[in-house]
Design an enzyme around this catalytic site. Structure first.
Site, PDB file in Angstrom:
ATOM      1  N   LYS A  20       0.134 -14.317  -5.511  1.00  0.00           N
ATOM      2  CA  LYS A  20       1.276 -13.477  -5.892  1.00  0.00           C
ATOM      3  C   LYS A  20       1.450 -12.352  -4.884  1.00  0.00           C
ATOM      4  O   LYS A  20       0.646 -11.424  -4.822  1.00  0.00           O
ATOM      5  CB  LYS A  20       1.101 -12.869  -7.285  1.00  0.00           C
TER       6      LYS A  20
ATOM      7  N   GLU B  48     -10.464  -5.333  -3.365  1.00  0.00           N
ATOM      8  CA  GLU B  48     -10.414  -4.471  -2.183  1.00  0.00           C
ATOM      9  C   GLU B  48      -9.430  -3.374  -2.515  1.00  0.00           C
ATOM     10  O   GLU B  48      -8.234  -3.628  -2.637  1.00  0.00           O
ATOM     11  CB  GLU B  48      -9.994  -5.300  -0.967  1.00  0.00           C
TER      12      GLU B  48
ATOM     13  N   CYS C 186      -5.244   1.028   3.518  1.00  0.00           N
ATOM     14  CA  CYS C 186      -6.339   1.432   2.623  1.00  0.00           C
ATOM     15  C   CYS C 186      -7.478   2.049   3.405  1.00  0.00           C
ATOM     16  O   CYS C 186      -8.190   2.902   2.898  1.00  0.00           O
ATOM     17  CB  CYS C 186      -6.816   0.251   1.796  1.00  0.00           C
TER      18      CYS C 186
ATOM     19  N   GLU D 240      -6.027   9.389  -2.740  1.00  0.00           N
ATOM     20  CA  GLU D 240      -5.403   8.527  -1.742  1.00  0.00           C
ATOM     21  C   GLU D 240      -3.882   8.704  -1.813  1.00  0.00           C
ATOM     22  O   GLU D 240      -3.253   8.430  -2.831  1.00  0.00           O
ATOM     23  CB  GLU D 240      -5.756   7.068  -2.011  1.00  0.00           C
TER      24      GLU D 240
END
Lengths: 297, 490
Positions: free
Chosen positions: B194, B268, B302, B399
């Site tokens: 997906k 992850e 990331c 983040e």
């Protein structure tokens, strides 16, 4: 100079990566034409051969002032660069134009002479009316750690130059590492250089984008440290318009507006001008012409 | 520094003319369908997601929002292909087919790069030079493992585990698809992929490639949709493994959902990497690396180096160099070959970044933004630097996933190691110093999956990638990247 922090080092891989990125800039259309014109105005048209004669120098001077008269608006080059005995001939041939005369001195290209001999040579060149002196440094002394000797050598030449602009040739092809290039750049700037210059053109490699970028960064850092703007002249091995544009991209993105002028940036080259002219004609007419349409001297 | 403040002027008389990559050869369909069992199928929900170009806000296409019935048929197709075609196939043949995917990505590289840039907003330079070649490299690398699994795990017999559900993020759409597909296929698994809600278009191209490469129907199924579609997929009882790349919040939710089940999973997740500049570093190259580590892909990375630590004796110099360098970043049309920083991926993400910058200012952070002209349409954010912040500021802790760098100073090695580890994340890090011994000490003591020394953002399919702590579990890339997709017997 009480800054005790050692001068920061240079990472070769990082420099190569940055150069690769800058080379990938795509310069098209109007911006290309602008860059080409700027390049022409920054060229030190050079002849440095043992077989140079007064008539060859006169021809070169004629070309310097009459680049390609079919195309109006094309600037003349910045200077003509010759050996010291040709200064008077060049001055005479360029009378009435604003093209400068630059003369190499101090036992060019090796620099292997006593300081007294070098100073006498510079003195004569200045007496003969040169506008710019391109000196070579004693690379052997520099590499063996005699920094004070080299600094003094430059400072003494600078003293004799008077009104003449001093370009200091580092001969980066003999300096082994980029750390040495940065150190030599600083040494020359602190000793009074108006310009720092990569190469004599007699040693391979001559100017490379990596070395030139490191010198630009040294000029920038020295500018922030001293407030003074030192010029830069990559010389040798730049014969194509495309290369010249890549150098201008590096210049623009490292030093910015103030350095985008022949007062602070020069190309030392002999065949670059014709390739640039050919590209300018191509940009204007859309077609490449035969190199035979551009006079070689 | 001289007594008088010196500044360089980068707003030059000479500027670069537009140099756009042509997009005329790219033919996007008005509407894409689900790729299930080797066929394109409309969704049974009849709902469609509008896909826009974040640089212009123009509609590019639309894709189905897959529902439970679609997921059901996708998982069934994957199970069928797993049992009857893919896992029984000789491994060397599987390898050949994966090689073919790699080659076809290369053949269509320019087209894919343009689509990736139009769909996601990243500069064409990055999609052309990083995303697409690395995606092909991953397929090449894992294709080679397909018939050599016995050598990957000596003395053990490596068996596939079944049907994998793979959910990928919007920051590197094709590359993340490659990271997921390549090892799964090499080990003999089938899968349902997906792509992210905002960036499904290169996955649609990948579906075409998979079909043309001759991968048997049902081995790779691609379903589009938002978070809800992902949830249905994760919960499906006949899925054996979940591979997810995305936010830590969603990662935690997946762990909760899977608790008590026998499904395997790799996650992850987010990061807040520390980049450390010591006084002895090659400063110009370090600054270049910092710029690359935080502004690459608009900071939607990331492993972005979003926390910078500078040793105090070079702090002023580094800040000046960073600011100067930021002024030379070209922000604008992502399709232009000279663009350094493209569009923010979505309005939602832009608002999130803006909110964080606001928070940073309110908390007393000193903000510097480059003076670039942002286009009127589309989603844009200027490169941003926060100084005068500490570990307790939210812009340092959380983040942001945008072009926002937070800079702090440090004095000693131990201090900076402690601060670098003082985060719930542990995905990546960077050290900049001329001293080898320092590199060994610092990289050994920082708890992060990958730490670069005197460079940043170097990726290679042979090298495992993954996080400590809340940055995730499991590794992708290298031999380690096969582990989550095999059952080791014997």
């Amino acid at each position: 100079m009480n800054n005790l922090r050692p001068m920061h080092t240079v990472d070769q891989i990082g420099v190569q990566e940055r150069v690769k990125r800058l080379k990938a800039r795509s310069i098209k259309q109007k911006s290309k034409l602008h860059a080409l014109t700027l390049t022409l105005s920054m060229i030190d048209l050079t002849t440095l051969e043992g077989r140079d004669s007064p008539s060859k120098v006169r021809q070169l001077c004629y070309k310097a002032t009459h680049l390609h008269e079919k195309f109006p608006g094309i600037p003349h080059v910045a200077a003509v660069c010759v050996y010291a005995p040709m200064i008077k001939v060049a001055k005479e041939a360029l009378r009435g134009s604003s093209v400068k005369v630059a003369a190499v001195a101090t036992a060019f290209p090796s620099g292997m002479a006593t300081l007294e001999t070098k100073l006498a040579e510079v003195n004569q060149a200045v007496q003969d009316g040169t506008d710019e002196v391109d000196m070579v440094i004693s690379r052997g002394r520099l590499l063996s750690g005699e920094h004070d000797y080299v600094a003094e050598e430059i400072a003494r030449v600078k003293e004799l130059c008077g009104q003449a602009h001093l370009k200091v040739i580092l001969e980066t092809g003999e300096l082994v590492t980029l750390d040495n290039v940065r150190a030599a750049s600083y040494l020359a700037m602190r000793a009074g250089a108006n310009f720092i210059k990569t190469s004599t053109g007699k040693v391979q490699p001559a100017a490379t984008p990596e070395v030139t970028l490191v010198m630009m960064q040294a000029i920038r850092d020295y500018h922030h440290e001293s407030g003074r703007r030192v010029g830069l002249k990559p010389a040798g091995g730049i014969s194509k318009a495309k290369q010249a544009i890549q150098y201008l991209v590096m210049l623009r993105e490292t030093l910015g507006q103030a350095w985008l002028t022949p007062d602070l940036f020069r190309f030392g080259a002999s065949s670059l001008a014709n390739d640039v002219l050919m590209q300018i004609v191509k940009q204007s007419t859309g077609i490449y012409q035969s190199p035979n349409y551009f006079s070689i001297d | 520094m001289s007594d008088k403040e010196t500044t360089l002027d980068f707003d030059t008389d000479w500027s670069y003319s537009p140099a756009p990559q042509s997009s005329t050869e790219v033919k996007l369909r008005d509407r894409y369908n689900l790729f299930i069992g080797g066929k394109y199928q409309p969704s049974q929900t009849k709902d469609y997601l509008e896909i826009i170009n974040p640089a212009t806000e123009e509609k590019l296409s639309e894709v189905p929002q897959a529902g439970a019935a679609d997921i059901q048929s996708a998982v069934e197709a994957a199970r069928e292909a797993y049992t009857h075609t893919w896992s029984p196939m000789p491994a060397a043949d599987r390898g050949k087919l994966i090689f073919r995917i790699a080659r076809m990505i290369q053949e269509r590289a320019r087209e894919i790069a343009v689509i990736e840039t139009m769909d996601g907003g990243k500069p064409i330079r990055e999609s052309r030079d990083v995303d697409v070649p690395l995606a092909a490299a991953h397929f090449f690398y894992y294709a080679g493992w397909a018939d050599k699994l016995d050598y990957a795990f000596p003395g053990r017999s490596a068996q596939p585990i079944g049907v994998a559900a793979q959910i990928i993020p919007w920051n590197f759409p094709l590359l993340m698809a490659a990271w997921k597909l390549a090892p799964a296929l090499a080990a003999g698994n089938t899968l349902v992929l997906k792509p992210a809600e905002t960036t499904p278009l290169t996955a649609m191209v990948l579906a075409e490639i998979v079909r043309e490469a001759g991968i048997p129907p049902g081995v790779v199924n691609i379903v589009t949709g938002g978070g809800e579609t992902g949830q249905i997929l994760v919960r499906h009882p006949d899925v054996d493994k979940i591979a997810f790349t995305g936010s830590t919040a969603v990662g935690k939710e997946i762990m909760r959902t899977l608790a008590g089940s026998t499904k395997r999973y790799t996650l992850e997740l987010g990061g807040k990497a520390a980049n450390i500049i010591f006084a002895d570093a090659a400063l110009d190259q370090a600054v270049e690396g910092i710029i690359d580590s935080i502004f690459f892909n608009q900071g939607h990375v990331c492993c972005a180096g979003s926390r910078l630590f500078v040793q105090e004796s070079v702090y002023a110099e580094v800040i000046k160099k960073l600011q100067e360098r930021m002024e030379m970043l070209i922000v604008g049309n992502p399709l232009d070959k000279n663009t350094d920083i493209g569009a923010i991926n979505s309005r939602e993400q832009l608002e999130r970044i803006q909110a964080f910058v606001e928070i940073g200012k309110q908390e007393g952070g000193e903000v510097y933004q480059s003076k670039c002209n942002l286009p009127d349409n589309g989603f844009w954010h200027a490169p941003t630097l926060f100084s005068n912040v500490s570990q307790s500021h939210r812009v340092v802790q959380e983040e942001i996933f945008g072009p926002v760098l937070a800079v702090q100073t440090f004095r000693t090695v131990d201090e900076v190691i402690e601060k670098a580890n003082n985060t719930p994340y542990g995905l990546s890090g960077g050290v900049w110093t001329d001293k080898g011994a320092k590199i060994f000490k610092v990289t050994r003591e920082i708890r992060a999956g990958v730490i670069w020394a005197n460079t940043f953002n170097k990726f290679d399919p042979t090298s495992p990638f993954g996080g400590y702590k809340e940055s995730g579990m499991g590794r992708e890339g290298g031999v380690e990247g096969l582990m989550p997709y095999v059952r080791l017997d014997g």
